[in-house]
Design an enzyme around this catalytic site. Structure first.
Site, PDB file in Angstrom:
ATOM      1  N   GLY A   1       4.998   3.735  -5.671  1.00 42.11           N
ATOM      2  CA  GLY A   1       6.414   3.406  -5.820  1.00 42.11           C
ATOM      3  C   GLY A   1       6.547   1.913  -5.637  1.00 42.11           C
ATOM      4  O   GLY A   1       5.819   1.143  -6.255  1.00 42.11           O
ATOM      5  N   GLU A   2       7.416   1.502  -4.754  1.00 40.23           N
ATOM      6  CA  GLU A   2       7.601   0.067  -4.485  1.00 40.23           C
ATOM      7  C   GLU A   2       7.400  -0.136  -2.987  1.00 40.23           C
ATOM      8  O   GLU A   2       8.222   0.291  -2.174  1.00 40.23           O
ATOM      9  CB  GLU A   2       9.007  -0.323  -4.956  1.00 40.23           C
ATOM     10  CG  GLU A   2       9.121  -1.738  -5.413  1.00 40.23           C
ATOM     11  CD  GLU A   2       8.018  -2.162  -6.378  1.00 40.23           C
ATOM     12  OE1 GLU A   2       7.173  -2.988  -5.982  1.00 40.23           O
ATOM     13  OE2 GLU A   2       7.986  -1.673  -7.521  1.00 40.23           O
ATOM     14  N   SER A   3       6.297  -0.806  -2.660  1.00 39.49           N
ATOM     15  CA  SER A   3       5.909  -0.906  -1.255  1.00 39.49           C
ATOM     16  C   SER A   3       6.959  -1.612  -0.395  1.00 39.49           C
ATOM     17  O   SER A   3       7.198  -1.223   0.751  1.00 39.49           O
ATOM     18  CB  SER A   3       4.564  -1.619  -1.138  1.00 39.49           C
ATOM     19  OG  SER A   3       4.598  -2.850  -1.821  1.00 39.49           O
TER      20      SER A   3
ATOM     21  N   CYS B   1      -1.676   3.614  -4.355  1.00 45.78           N
ATOM     22  CA  CYS B   1      -0.976   2.481  -4.957  1.00 45.78           C
ATOM     23  C   CYS B   1      -0.063   1.780  -3.939  1.00 45.78           C
ATOM     24  O   CYS B   1      -0.558   1.146  -3.027  1.00 45.78           O
ATOM     25  CB  CYS B   1      -0.243   2.976  -6.196  1.00 45.78           C
ATOM     26  SG  CYS B   1      -0.134   1.732  -7.467  1.00 45.78           S
TER      27      CYS B   1
ATOM     28  N   ARG C   1      -0.692  -7.679  -4.440  1.00 45.81           N
ATOM     29  CA  ARG C   1       0.317  -6.817  -5.043  1.00 45.81           C
ATOM     30  C   ARG C   1       0.428  -7.118  -6.543  1.00 45.81           C
ATOM     31  O   ARG C   1       0.410  -8.281  -6.942  1.00 45.81           O
ATOM     32  CB  ARG C   1       1.640  -7.118  -4.338  1.00 45.81           C
ATOM     33  CG  ARG C   1       2.657  -6.075  -4.511  1.00 45.81           C
ATOM     34  CD  ARG C   1       3.804  -6.292  -3.528  1.00 45.81           C
ATOM     35  NE  ARG C   1       4.931  -5.573  -4.057  1.00 45.81           N
ATOM     36  CZ  ARG C   1       5.890  -6.132  -4.752  1.00 45.81           C
ATOM     37  NH1 ARG C   1       5.912  -7.418  -4.962  1.00 45.81           N
ATOM     38  NH2 ARG C   1       6.852  -5.378  -5.240  1.00 45.81           N
TER      39      ARG C   1
ATOM     40  N   ILE D   1      -0.951   1.736 -12.537  1.00 43.34           N
ATOM     41  CA  ILE D   1       0.389   1.254 -12.907  1.00 43.34           C
ATOM     42  C   ILE D   1       0.812   0.179 -11.903  1.00 43.34           C
ATOM     43  O   ILE D   1       1.090   0.487 -10.741  1.00 43.34           O
ATOM     44  CB  ILE D   1       1.422   2.398 -12.897  1.00 43.34           C
ATOM     45  CG1 ILE D   1       0.949   3.558 -13.784  1.00 43.34           C
ATOM     46  CG2 ILE D   1       2.792   1.899 -13.349  1.00 43.34           C
ATOM     47  CD1 ILE D   1       1.766   4.836 -13.613  1.00 43.34           C
ATOM     48  N   ARG D   2       0.836  -1.042 -12.330  1.00 49.82           N
ATOM     49  CA  ARG D   2       1.166  -2.170 -11.429  1.00 49.82           C
ATOM     50  C   ARG D   2       0.440  -2.009 -10.087  1.00 49.82           C
ATOM     51  O   ARG D   2       1.033  -2.126  -9.009  1.00 49.82           O
ATOM     52  CB  ARG D   2       2.686  -2.281 -11.220  1.00 49.82           C
ATOM     53  CG  ARG D   2       3.409  -2.729 -12.478  1.00 49.82           C
ATOM     54  CD  ARG D   2       4.893  -2.921 -12.258  1.00 49.82           C
ATOM     55  NE  ARG D   2       5.501  -1.713 -11.723  1.00 49.82           N
ATOM     56  CZ  ARG D   2       6.093  -1.637 -10.547  1.00 49.82           C
ATOM     57  NH1 ARG D   2       6.180  -2.689  -9.775  1.00 49.82           N
ATOM     58  NH2 ARG D   2       6.603  -0.499 -10.138  1.00 49.82           N
TER      59      ARG D   2
ATOM     60  N   HIS E   1      -3.224   6.581  -9.592  1.00 49.90           N
ATOM     61  CA  HIS E   1      -2.247   7.664  -9.389  1.00 49.90           C
ATOM     62  C   HIS E   1      -2.819   9.034  -9.748  1.00 49.90           C
ATOM     63  O   HIS E   1      -2.625   9.507 -10.868  1.00 49.90           O
ATOM     64  CB  HIS E   1      -1.019   7.414 -10.271  1.00 49.90           C
ATOM     65  CG  HIS E   1      -0.161   6.292  -9.794  1.00 49.90           C
ATOM     66  ND1 HIS E   1       0.962   6.490  -9.012  1.00 49.90           N
ATOM     67  CD2 HIS E   1      -0.265   4.965  -9.968  1.00 49.90           C
ATOM     68  CE1 HIS E   1       1.508   5.330  -8.728  1.00 49.90           C
ATOM     69  NE2 HIS E   1       0.791   4.380  -9.297  1.00 49.90           N
TER      70      HIS E   1
ATOM     71  N   GLU F   1      -1.742  11.856  -8.949  1.00 49.97           N
ATOM     72  CA  GLU F   1      -0.667  12.861  -9.159  1.00 49.97           C
ATOM     73  C   GLU F   1      -0.218  12.883 -10.615  1.00 49.97           C
ATOM     74  O   GLU F   1       0.487  13.791 -11.030  1.00 49.97           O
ATOM     75  CB  GLU F   1       0.510  12.580  -8.207  1.00 49.97           C
ATOM     76  CG  GLU F   1       1.449  11.442  -8.582  1.00 49.97           C
ATOM     77  CD  GLU F   1       0.868  10.034  -8.355  1.00 49.97           C
ATOM     78  OE1 GLU F   1      -0.306   9.897  -7.967  1.00 49.97           O
ATOM     79  OE2 GLU F   1       1.626   9.068  -8.590  1.00 49.97           O
TER      80      GLU F   1
HETATM   81  N1  GLN Z   1       3.590  -2.737  -7.517  1.00 51.77           N
HETATM   82  C1  GLN Z   1       4.028  -1.731  -6.603  1.00 51.77           C
HETATM   83  C2  GLN Z   1       4.240  -2.299  -5.215  1.00 51.77           C
HETATM   84  O1  GLN Z   1       4.018  -3.430  -5.000  1.00 51.77           O
HETATM   85  C3  GLN Z   1       3.033  -0.591  -6.551  1.00 51.77           C
HETATM   86  C4  GLN Z   1       2.984   0.113  -7.870  1.00 51.77           C
HETATM   87  C5  GLN Z   1       2.767   1.568  -7.761  1.00 51.77           C
HETATM   88  O2  GLN Z   1       2.799   2.162  -6.687  1.00 51.77           O
HETATM   89  N2  GLN Z   1       2.566   2.165  -8.897  1.00 51.77           N
HETATM   90  O3  GLN Z   1       4.637  -1.619  -4.321  1.00 51.77           O
END
Ligand code: GLN
Length: 196
Positions: free
Chosen positions: A51-53, A83, A112, A141-142, A176, A178
């Site tokens: 998600g977004e840390s 992630c 990140r 993914i990112r 990921h 999942e």
């Molecule tokens: N870029 C996201 C973060 O910094 C992590 C990306 C992800 O969990 N798919 O939290």
């Protein structure tokens, strides 16, 4: 050998928690979404999703979950961090937002978004030590880029970089699981949780 399903919590501040819940249930676990400190009670395993840390850490602080979560993981709760979840646990975070710090529970330095932005997402076949059988489909993914590892054991690499690490009760992934139909890494957590 116990015959009841272990209870695994999925941190549900934001991010991919619903997908992990489904993957865990398909792997034979009972699940609980973790939204406050009371939800940690009685858990036998834990997932920190992607998600977004920054948002995840901020929301955990807001609901008073950060310290109890730290205590649970330090206390040996079997944990799968993916992630953003890896970033949340890391010793050192570069390119974080507003002096973002990891919890320091996983001995890695991560950058990140080190693999680029959303458009740079990719899939790679990974050899994960100890999984057995075929390679694992890694969906990035990112994702955080692991820049250095300390005492964490590297269990998979991609182009020379660590993308999966084990340290005690923690398995941390840059990708990921999942989002694939391969359940082996969720099954690994379910097994660790039932052996505890
Ligand atoms: N870029 C996201 C973060 O910094 C992590 C990306 C992800 O969990 N798919 O939290």
């Amino acid at each position: 050998m116990r015959n009841d399903a272990p209870l695994i919590g999925v941190l549900a501040m934001q991010g991919a928690f619903a997908e992990h819940k489904r993957a865990l249930e398909a792997s034979g676990a009972r699940t609980r979404l973790v939204k406050n400190r009371e939800d940690l009670e009685g858990l036998e395993g834990l997932v920190l999703p992607g998600g977004e840390s920054t948002t995840m850490t901020m929301l955990m602080e807001r609901v008073g979950l950060l310290e109890p979560l730290r205590d649970a993981i330090t206390g040996g709760l079997p944990t799968l961090a993916t992630c953003a979840g890896m970033i949340v646990l890391a010793r050192e975070v570069t390119d974080g937002m507003h002096g973002q710090k990891g919890m320091g529970l996983l001995d890695v330095a991560v950058r990140r978004n080190g693999y680029g932005r959303q458009v740079d997402s990719f899939e790679a076949e990974l050899e994960v030590a100890g999984l057995g059988g075929k390679s694992f489909p890694g969906v990035f993914i990112r994702s955080p880029l692991v820049e250095s590892t300390g005492s964490a054991e590297v269990v998979a690499t991609h182009e020379g970089r660590a993308v999966a690490l084990r340290q005690g009760n923690i398995l941390a992934l840059c990708f990921h699981p999942e989002l694939t139909s391969d359940r082996r890494l969720h099954q690994d957590l379910v097994k660790r949780a039932s052996e505890r």
